[in-house]
Scaffold this active site. Structure first.
Site, PDB file in Angstrom:
ATOM      1  N   ASN A 209       0.860  -1.190   0.000  1.00 39.21           N
ATOM      2  CA  ASN A 209       0.000   0.000   0.000  1.00 39.21           C
ATOM      3  C   ASN A 209       0.896   1.239   0.000  1.00 39.21           C
ATOM      4  O   ASN A 209       2.105   1.130   0.202  1.00 39.21           O
ATOM      5  CB  ASN A 209      -0.939  -0.033   1.217  1.00 39.21           C
ATOM      6  CG  ASN A 209      -0.157  -0.058   2.510  1.00 39.21           C
ATOM      7  OD1 ASN A 209       0.498   0.913   2.850  1.00 39.21           O
ATOM      8  ND2 ASN A 209      -0.200  -1.189   3.216  1.00 39.21           N
ATOM      9  N   ASP A 278      -3.781  -6.786   5.346  1.00 35.81           N
ATOM     10  CA  ASP A 278      -4.774  -7.652   5.996  1.00 35.81           C
ATOM     11  C   ASP A 278      -4.809  -9.035   5.351  1.00 35.81           C
ATOM     12  O   ASP A 278      -5.295  -9.987   5.948  1.00 35.81           O
ATOM     13  CB  ASP A 278      -6.172  -7.012   5.894  1.00 35.81           C
ATOM     14  CG  ASP A 278      -6.306  -5.824   6.835  1.00 35.81           C
ATOM     15  OD1 ASP A 278      -5.753  -5.887   7.941  1.00 35.81           O
ATOM     16  OD2 ASP A 278      -6.954  -4.826   6.453  1.00 35.81           O
ATOM     17  N   LYS A 288       9.750 -16.656 -10.390  1.00 35.16           N
ATOM     18  CA  LYS A 288       8.890 -15.613 -10.945  1.00 35.16           C
ATOM     19  C   LYS A 288       7.804 -16.242 -11.831  1.00 35.16           C
ATOM     20  O   LYS A 288       8.120 -17.070 -12.700  1.00 35.16           O
ATOM     21  CB  LYS A 288       9.751 -14.656 -11.774  1.00 35.16           C
ATOM     22  CG  LYS A 288       8.964 -13.490 -12.302  1.00 35.16           C
ATOM     23  CD  LYS A 288       9.793 -12.620 -13.221  1.00 35.16           C
ATOM     24  CE  LYS A 288       8.847 -11.758 -14.020  1.00 35.16           C
ATOM     25  NZ  LYS A 288       9.440 -11.225 -15.227  1.00 35.16           N
ATOM     26  N   PHE A 323      -4.125   3.002  14.810  1.00 31.50           N
ATOM     27  CA  PHE A 323      -4.498   3.957  13.772  1.00 31.50           C
ATOM     28  C   PHE A 323      -5.636   3.371  12.948  1.00 31.50           C
ATOM     29  O   PHE A 323      -5.754   2.157  12.814  1.00 31.50           O
ATOM     30  CB  PHE A 323      -3.291   4.271  12.874  1.00 31.50           C
ATOM     31  CG  PHE A 323      -2.485   5.433  13.390  1.00 31.50           C
ATOM     32  CD1 PHE A 323      -1.798   5.319  14.585  1.00 31.50           C
ATOM     33  CD2 PHE A 323      -2.436   6.633  12.703  1.00 31.50           C
ATOM     34  CE1 PHE A 323      -1.081   6.386  15.087  1.00 31.50           C
ATOM     35  CE2 PHE A 323      -1.720   7.707  13.190  1.00 31.50           C
ATOM     36  CZ  PHE A 323      -1.037   7.584  14.385  1.00 31.50           C
ATOM     37  N   LYS A 337     -13.142   0.343  16.575  1.00 32.32           N
ATOM     38  CA  LYS A 337     -11.813  -0.274  16.679  1.00 32.32           C
ATOM     39  C   LYS A 337     -11.295  -0.215  18.117  1.00 32.32           C
ATOM     40  O   LYS A 337     -10.693  -1.156  18.615  1.00 32.32           O
ATOM     41  CB  LYS A 337     -10.862   0.465  15.733  1.00 32.32           C
ATOM     42  CG  LYS A 337      -9.923  -0.445  14.996  1.00 32.32           C
ATOM     43  CD  LYS A 337      -9.365   0.194  13.737  1.00 32.32           C
ATOM     44  CE  LYS A 337     -10.288  -0.022  12.540  1.00 32.32           C
ATOM     45  NZ  LYS A 337      -9.752   0.565  11.302  1.00 32.32           N
ATOM     46  N   LYS A 341     -10.665  -3.845  19.691  1.00 30.99           N
ATOM     47  CA  LYS A 341      -9.277  -4.290  19.837  1.00 30.99           C
ATOM     48  C   LYS A 341      -8.695  -3.950  21.218  1.00 30.99           C
ATOM     49  O   LYS A 341      -7.501  -4.082  21.419  1.00 30.99           O
ATOM     50  CB  LYS A 341      -8.414  -3.674  18.733  1.00 30.99           C
ATOM     51  CG  LYS A 341      -8.847  -4.119  17.317  1.00 30.99           C
ATOM     52  CD  LYS A 341      -7.816  -3.775  16.258  1.00 30.99           C
ATOM     53  CE  LYS A 341      -8.306  -4.161  14.868  1.00 30.99           C
ATOM     54  NZ  LYS A 341      -7.324  -3.915  13.813  1.00 30.99           N
TER      55      LYS A 341
HETATM   56  N1  CTP Z   1      -3.199  -3.622  12.069  1.00 28.90           N
HETATM   57  C1  CTP Z   1      -2.415  -4.614  12.606  1.00 28.90           C
HETATM   58  N2  CTP Z   1      -2.317  -5.830  11.963  1.00 28.90           N
HETATM   59  C2  CTP Z   1      -2.982  -6.070  10.825  1.00 28.90           C
HETATM   60  C3  CTP Z   1      -3.802  -5.052  10.278  1.00 28.90           C
HETATM   61  C4  CTP Z   1      -3.891  -3.844  10.919  1.00 28.90           C
HETATM   62  O1  CTP Z   1      -1.792  -4.418  13.647  1.00 28.90           O
HETATM   63  N3  CTP Z   1      -2.851  -7.233  10.230  1.00 28.90           N
HETATM   64  C5  CTP Z   1      -3.302  -2.350  12.792  1.00 28.90           C
HETATM   65  C6  CTP Z   1      -2.725  -1.155  12.089  1.00 28.90           C
HETATM   66  O2  CTP Z   1      -1.350  -0.969  12.398  1.00 28.90           O
HETATM   67  C7  CTP Z   1      -3.572  -0.013  12.607  1.00 28.90           C
HETATM   68  C8  CTP Z   1      -4.900  -0.665  12.883  1.00 28.90           C
HETATM   69  O3  CTP Z   1      -4.653  -2.058  12.945  1.00 28.90           O
HETATM   70  O4  CTP Z   1      -3.085   0.496  13.831  1.00 28.90           O
HETATM   71  C9  CTP Z   1      -5.969  -0.349  11.878  1.00 28.90           C
HETATM   72  O5  CTP Z   1      -5.821  -1.048  10.721  1.00 28.90           O
HETATM   73  P1  CTP Z   1      -7.027  -1.185   9.669  1.00 28.90           P
HETATM   74  O6  CTP Z   1      -6.545  -2.144   8.652  1.00 28.90           O
HETATM   75  O7  CTP Z   1      -7.440   0.168   9.253  1.00 28.90           O
HETATM   76  O8  CTP Z   1      -8.186  -1.734  10.542  1.00 28.90           O
HETATM   77  P2  CTP Z   1      -8.884  -3.079  10.710  1.00 28.90           P
HETATM   78  O9  CTP Z   1      -9.155  -3.248  12.163  1.00 28.90           O
HETATM   79  O10 CTP Z   1      -8.062  -4.129  10.054  1.00 28.90           O
HETATM   80  O11 CTP Z   1     -10.297  -2.872  10.060  1.00 28.90           O
HETATM   81  P3  CTP Z   1     -10.761  -2.720   8.552  1.00 28.90           P
HETATM   82  O12 CTP Z   1      -9.806  -3.487   7.692  1.00 28.90           O
HETATM   83  O13 CTP Z   1     -12.112  -3.287   8.595  1.00 28.90           O
HETATM   84  O14 CTP Z   1     -10.754  -1.256   8.288  1.00 28.90           O
END
Ligand code: CTP
Length: 401
Positions: A209, A278, A288, A323, A337, A341
């Site tokens: 990303n 995620d 490759k 975040f 969140k 969490k």
């Molecule tokens: N985060 C994490 N580990 C992951 C994904 C996210 O620790 N595998 C943490 C990020 O560092 C951030 C927070 O989760 O502090 C928010 O991430 P985000 O992807 O926006 O939130 P999600 O809870 O995964 O929810 P959604 O994908 O539904 O927005």
């Protein structure tokens, strides 16, 4: 140490009020935001306009001049302040403070303040030596109020002795030294994660990303400046090591998870700024992949949610700040969140806004904390945003102490 501090300068009615103008100027020059409250008698010596011009902030003198209907001014300023300095503190002001009397804007705000309070007394030597005044000062010291002793010398009333307001330079130096000691982040072990992760499909292709890591690096740098012991776990980013920070580079979400979990038990505060993937490809090809005709499907699986795992394992002394990068409904998702969490704070930002989020130099965030209304911060640089976040973390540390 006073950079970006919110300083409330209380000026009570003695001739030394003229020196408070120089103090306001020096504090402002040191990078603090200075708000001034004057007593009615202080205005006999110096005008509010003097302080307004020096601090470029509105000067308060009337408890009932409520200019903003959304706020109760004396509570709002008391909450806003990181420290209060009363200079000069007259015998009358000390007497009121020691006895909990709140009959004007300054004494009322003082009662509402929970931050460190400093007093710089100034008065005639005989007044200073009065048992009543001495006793009031002892009472205030016993409640944690810190005193900047007056100097000996020629007094405006013609007497020679102890009672001259400490010089503005001395007061600034005193506050700087005290604040250094009392920085609640000093010595705290902070873990900051920053940047994106790479999830490999094959040796040359990744899912990632546009995170640049700037927000996390700014938090790490500011926390180190506040004397925290900072470890920064960084995904692949093009940024130099922030001074005084231990950096560990990682690539994938799994590597980040392992490094974070390894350090977590000995960590006081975790700030999870990283934009962690995620999902990751189920199978990583060792060679490759050659392109084929037609479409391509890549089976994906969930990565471990590091933050959620930290929330599950959180010990009583630990603080967790997450975040939330969102494109809509930021405050609602941030609150969700926070609860889901088990976090202490969520910093939400709108990644679709032009001046915030990925790649931007600036940020416009919403801060959500347990039991508090979401706070909308104005547009500011990522360094300023980092300072605002850490200021709130310091308040949480003080609250839990
Ligand atoms: N985060 C994490 N580990 C992951 C994904 C996210 O620790 N595998 C943490 C990020 O560092 C951030 C927070 O989760 O502090 C928010 O991430 P985000 O992807 O926006 O939130 P999600 O809870 O995964 O929810 P959604 O994908 O539904 O927005």
């Amino acid at each position: 140490m006073l950079q970006n501090k919110h300083i409330l300068l209380g000026v009570s009615g003695g001739i030394a009020a003229f020196k408070a103008a120089a103090l306001a100027s020096k504090l402002t020059q040191a990078g603090a935001t200075v708000k001034v409250i004057m007593t009615e008698h202080a205005k006999e010596f110096v005008t509010p306009l003097t302080f307004q011009a020096l601090t470029r902030e509105r000067v308060y003198d009337d408890t009932f001049a409520e200019k903003d209907p959304e706020k109760v001014a004396h509570i709002d300023i008391a909450d806003w302040a990181d420290l209060v300095i009363i200079a000069p503190a007259t015998a009358n002001l000390l007497g009121k403070a020691a006895n909990g009397i709140a009959d004007d804007m300054l004494s009322t705000t003082l009662l509402a303040a929970t931050c460190p309070v400093y007093m710089a007394p100034a008065m005639n030597v005989n007044m200073y030596n009065q048992p009543a005044v001495q006793q009031n000062m002892e009472t205030l010291k016993g409640r944690g109020c810190r005193f900047i002793e007056p100097g000996d010398g020629y007094l405006a009333c013609g007497w020679v002795g102890k009672g001259r307001l400490a010089e503005p330079e001395e007061i600034v130096a005193f506050l700087e030294a005290e604040e250094k000691v009392h920085t609640s982040l000093a010595g705290k072990k902070i873990l900051v994660t920053a940047g994106p992760t790479y999830e490999y499909v094959d040796p040359v292709r990744v899912f990632t990303n546009p995170s640049t890591g700037k927000m996390g690096f700014a938090i790490a740098a500011e926390a180190a400046a506040l004397e925290a012991e900072v470890t920064l776990i960084a995904g692949p980013v093009q940024l130099d090591d922030p001074p005084g920070v231990k950096r560990i580079n990682v690539t994938t979400a799994e590597e980040m998870y392992n490094e974070v979990m390894n350090l977590y038990p000995s960590t006081d505060i975790v700030v999870k700024t990283a934009a962690v993937a995620d999902y990751k490809p189920k199978n990583i090809l060792s060679q490759k992949a050659k392109k084929q005709d037609g479409d391509m499907d890549i089976p994906m699986e969930r990565t471990i949610d590091i933050l959620a795992e930290l929330g599950r394992q959180k010990a009583a002394h630990q603080l967790l700040i997450g975040f939330a990068a969102e494109s809509n409904n930021i405050a609602n998702y941030a609150v969700d969140k926070l609860e889901r969490k088990n976090l202490d704070m969520v910093v939400g930002n709108n990644i679709t806004a032009e001046d915030a989020g990925f790649r931007s130099e600036t940020n416009r965030v919403i801060i959500v904390q347990k039991g508090q209304e979401p706070e909308d911060l104005p547009l500011m640089t990522k360094t300023e945003t980092a300072k605002e976040i850490l200021r709130r973390v310091e308040i949480l540390i003080k609250r839990d102490a």
